[in-house]
Design a protein around this motif. Structure first.
Motif, PDB file in Angstrom:
ATOM      1  N   PRO A 257    -136.476 -43.466   9.784  1.00 15.38           N
ATOM      2  CA  PRO A 257    -135.196 -42.998  10.215  1.00 15.38           C
ATOM      3  C   PRO A 257    -134.298 -44.029  10.779  1.00 15.38           C
ATOM      4  O   PRO A 257    -134.654 -45.174  10.623  1.00 15.38           O
ATOM      5  N   PRO A 258    -133.042 -43.578  10.783  1.00 19.61           N
ATOM      6  CA  PRO A 258    -132.120 -45.047  11.004  1.00 19.61           C
ATOM      7  C   PRO A 258    -132.370 -45.591  12.382  1.00 19.61           C
ATOM      8  O   PRO A 258    -132.973 -45.073  13.382  1.00 19.61           O
ATOM      9  N   LEU A 259    -132.283 -46.720  12.369  1.00 17.35           N
ATOM     10  CA  LEU A 259    -132.480 -47.826  13.648  1.00 17.35           C
ATOM     11  C   LEU A 259    -131.469 -47.534  14.628  1.00 17.35           C
ATOM     12  O   LEU A 259    -130.155 -47.189  14.412  1.00 17.35           O
ATOM     13  N   LEU A 260    -131.617 -47.623  15.909  1.00 18.07           N
ATOM     14  CA  LEU A 260    -130.776 -47.414  17.086  1.00 18.07           C
ATOM     15  C   LEU A 260    -130.897 -48.929  17.696  1.00 18.07           C
ATOM     16  O   LEU A 260    -131.577 -49.630  17.796  1.00 18.07           O
TER      17      LEU A 260
ATOM     18  N   VAL B  82    -132.740 -39.082  21.621  1.00 20.78           N
ATOM     19  CA  VAL B  82    -132.413 -40.332  22.224  1.00 20.78           C
ATOM     20  C   VAL B  82    -130.681 -40.313  22.115  1.00 20.78           C
ATOM     21  O   VAL B  82    -130.064 -40.616  23.420  1.00 20.78           O
ATOM     22  N   LEU B  83    -130.214 -40.156  21.077  1.00 23.81           N
ATOM     23  CA  LEU B  83    -128.626 -40.137  20.925  1.00 23.81           C
ATOM     24  C   LEU B  83    -127.953 -39.348  21.809  1.00 23.81           C
ATOM     25  O   LEU B  83    -126.969 -39.484  22.452  1.00 23.81           O
ATOM     26  N   ARG B  84    -128.648 -38.149  22.087  1.00 31.22           N
ATOM     27  CA  ARG B  84    -128.122 -36.937  22.740  1.00 31.22           C
ATOM     28  C   ARG B  84    -128.216 -37.288  24.204  1.00 31.22           C
ATOM     29  O   ARG B  84    -127.148 -36.907  24.920  1.00 31.22           O
ATOM     30  N   ASP B  85    -129.385 -37.618  24.553  1.00 39.40           N
ATOM     31  CA  ASP B  85    -129.712 -37.661  26.187  1.00 39.40           C
ATOM     32  C   ASP B  85    -129.365 -38.872  26.658  1.00 39.40           C
ATOM     33  O   ASP B  85    -129.172 -39.111  27.705  1.00 39.40           O
ATOM     34  N   TYR B  86    -128.888 -40.038  26.047  1.00 40.35           N
ATOM     35  CA  TYR B  86    -128.495 -41.298  26.555  1.00 40.35           C
ATOM     36  C   TYR B  86    -126.721 -41.598  26.317  1.00 40.35           C
ATOM     37  O   TYR B  86    -126.274 -42.558  26.318  1.00 40.35           O
ATOM     38  N   LYS B  87    -126.213 -40.243  25.976  1.00 39.85           N
ATOM     39  CA  LYS B  87    -124.836 -40.435  25.664  1.00 39.85           C
ATOM     40  C   LYS B  87    -124.057 -40.883  26.996  1.00 39.85           C
ATOM     41  O   LYS B  87    -123.062 -41.665  26.586  1.00 39.85           O
ATOM     42  N   HIS B  88    -124.428 -40.677  28.003  1.00 40.48           N
ATOM     43  CA  HIS B  88    -123.579 -41.173  29.289  1.00 40.48           C
ATOM     44  C   HIS B  88    -124.312 -41.930  30.086  1.00 40.48           C
ATOM     45  O   HIS B  88    -124.140 -41.770  31.406  1.00 40.48           O
ATOM     46  N   HIS B  89    -125.430 -42.478  29.721  1.00 45.97           N
ATOM     47  CA  HIS B  89    -126.219 -43.305  30.609  1.00 45.97           C
ATOM     48  C   HIS B  89    -125.516 -44.478  31.257  1.00 45.97           C
ATOM     49  O   HIS B  89    -124.704 -45.119  30.509  1.00 45.97           O
ATOM     50  N   PRO B  90    -125.444 -44.801  32.539  1.00 48.13           N
ATOM     51  CA  PRO B  90    -124.630 -45.857  33.273  1.00 48.13           C
ATOM     52  C   PRO B  90    -124.988 -47.124  32.659  1.00 48.13           C
ATOM     53  O   PRO B  90    -124.126 -48.083  32.725  1.00 48.13           O
TER      54      PRO B  90
ATOM     55  N   VAL C 256    -126.447 -45.896  16.612  1.00 47.57           N
ATOM     56  CA  VAL C 256    -126.736 -46.210  15.266  1.00 47.57           C
ATOM     57  C   VAL C 256    -126.831 -47.556  14.943  1.00 47.57           C
ATOM     58  O   VAL C 256    -125.366 -48.017  14.791  1.00 47.57           O
ATOM     59  N   TYR C 257    -127.686 -48.466  14.472  1.00 42.48           N
ATOM     60  CA  TYR C 257    -127.566 -49.619  14.129  1.00 42.48           C
ATOM     61  C   TYR C 257    -126.632 -49.799  12.660  1.00 42.48           C
ATOM     62  O   TYR C 257    -126.964 -49.259  11.752  1.00 42.48           O
ATOM     63  N   ARG C 258    -125.892 -50.657  12.564  1.00 39.96           N
ATOM     64  CA  ARG C 258    -124.883 -50.915  11.711  1.00 39.96           C
ATOM     65  C   ARG C 258    -125.091 -52.187  11.316  1.00 39.96           C
ATOM     66  O   ARG C 258    -124.826 -53.389  12.021  1.00 39.96           O
TER      67      ARG C 258
END
Length: 489
Positions: free
Chosen positions: A386-389, A437-445, A451-453
């Motif tokens: 899966p794509p790297l984060l 993780v992309l969903r739940d950490y969208k607004h983490h302080p 996604v890693y580019r």
């Protein structure tokens, strides 16, 4: 680590295999009976211990958790230490062969040296007053001591001859030099180099017989097993991953990993996702998965293996070998029955099972990696993750890889690597974990996850862009300053 390529994983596992020894090996062989779908199984346990005859004293590691685990399942450490069958690989055999040829071999064991000293003292005291053809008996010799005592006495005293009597006894006879020369050239001498090597090879002789038979070799999650077979009974593991694969394929042209097979069955059949070998066996034997089928192979333990029919012995090598063979046959029959719309013909042959297993041959399971299996008969499939984060940390100084791992562990499993001072890479083997993780950490302080580019996040690319920017800036300045008009009067 999920970041490991097959080559990297091999090099890590190679270090482990070189440190540890094999304590027990299980072998299970079976054959059909009277052309019926019935397999009579013979299962064997071999307790093993490295050869101590002549070769450099072998050192190995024991981990406390492994000792505790095997003790819990009744492993007999006394049998391993006292009665373990010796073995050696080709490199060790070559050293011993050269030592025997030169007469320069050494006794590694302190216990054997004490036994030898006592025997030499007894013989030297006896021989001074003995007549020719007179004999004496040395007793309480075990294992390699039977060979070592004879080799040492023959080398030290030119007027003695030795002969084993069995039951831990060796006969010593006083002979003339002429008689000694005749005995040395006798084809019946039990201390011939070939016979000593045959004894020192021990279980390696069984391994070589298996190699010559060229039968399918079946295992469950068998990568480490193959590495130990190569290192302990064939040759020290090479540094090259590709060379290791070629060597194993030459030794065993047909490999079947039941872990690879059952992972596929999860997708094709209503098969519960269990990984423990005993659990897989229990599921395949259950009536829910496999209703009464007259064509299903019957697996019967031979009379000399009846203990396994009466009692489960998980993690005993011979029993695990029996489970592995049974899982193979039952899995193959399940796949055969699913591969045709018609009923499976009566008494399917093993060659039919091999045909339905063709896509899994020589594909050995690869645990937690970018490929599902290692291909021992060709190139490995490209890694598919899966794509790297990438996690960018803000306002949380001193964060390390372990803390990042603990942060995400409660939600799902990721492997973590530091990318830069404030950036970490996350890698999972499940796409749903990435989405979660992309969903739940969208607004983490403090943690920004994206996604890693490569063009954006790679330190090498960033460094190149910075250098290019500096060069471009200096070039611009040089152009502006160098192109300014000169004032003249």
């Amino acid at each position: 680590s999920l970041f490991d390529s097959p080559e990297e994983r091999y090099l890590k596992a190679r270090q482990s295999v070189q440190r540890f020894t094999v304590t027990q090996l299980g072998k299970c062989c079976s054959d059909t009976e009277d052309n019926l779908p019935r397999y009579v199984v013979h299962s064997y346990n071999f307790f093993l211990f490295p050869s101590t005859l002549g070769v450099t004293d072998v050192e190995f590691t024991l981990s406390a958790s492994s000792i505790q685990f095997l003790s819990h399942y009744g492993f007999d450490y006394n049998k391993f230490l006292k009665d373990g069958i010796p073995y050696m690989n080709e490199a060790q055999e070559k050293i011993l062969s050269q030592q025997l040829l030169r007469g320069s071999w050494k006794v590694s064991s302190a216990l054997d040296r004490d036994v030898l000293k006592k025997a030499i003292d007894e013989v030297t005291c006896w021989i001074a007053a003995a007549e020719e053809e007179e004999t004496m008996i040395l007793q309480d010799l075990s294992g390699y001591q039977m060979f070592e005592v004879q080799l040492v006495l023959r080398q030290a005293l030119q007027n003695v001859w030795t002969q084993p009597l069995g039951d831990k006894k060796v006969m010593v006879k006083k002979v003339s030099p002429q008689h000694r020369q005749l005995l040395e050239n006798s084809p019946y001498d039990c201390c011939q180099k070939e016979l000593i090597l045959l004894s020192a090879r021990g279980f390696t002789n069984v391994f070589q017989t298996l190699v010559e038979a060229k039968k399918p070799l079946v295992g469950h999650n068998m990568l480490m097993d193959l590495m130990h077979l190569h290192d302990k009974f064939y040759k020290p593991l090479p540094e090259s991953y590709e060379e290791f694969k070629r060597n194993i394929h030459n030794l065993f042209p047909v490999l079947i990993d039941t872990k690879t097979v059952t992972k596929s069955i999860w997708k094709k059949c209503p098969f519960p996702r269990v990984s423990n070998l005993l659990e897989v066996y229990a599921v395949l034997c259950s009536s829910n998965l496999n209703p009464k089928d007259p064509t299903c192979p019957v697996i019967a333990l031979a009379s000399d293996c009846s203990r396994y029919a009466e009692k489960k012995s998980p993690h005993e090598a011979g029993y695990d070998a029996f489970l592995c063979g049974s899982v193979l046959l039952k899995s193959a029959h399940l796949l055969l029955s699913r591969s045709t719309d018609d009923a499976v013909e009566a008494d399917p042959s093993f060659s039919q099972y091999l045909t339905v297993l063709a896509e899994y041959l020589n594909k050995v399971n690869f645990i937690r990696g970018g490929v599902s299996s290692i291909n021992f008969s060709g190139e490995d499939a490209p890694c598919q993750h899966p794509p790297l984060l990438v996690v960018h940390v803000r306002g949380w100084p001193g964060l390390n890889e372990r803390q990042i791992y603990q942060e995400f562990k409660a939600l799902c499993r990721f492997d973590v690597r530091r990318l830069s001072k404030n950036q970490f890479i996350l890698l999972s083997n499940k796409f749903k974990h990435v989405r979660c993780v992309l969903r739940d950490y969208k607004h983490h302080p403090h943690l920004r996850v994206s996604v890693y580019r490569h063009w954006r996040h790679s330190p090498c690319v960033n460094c190149l862009l910075q250098v290019s920017g500096i060069v471009a800036l200096w070039s611009l300045l040089a152009f502006v300053l160098g192109g300014a008009p000169c004032c003249s009067f």
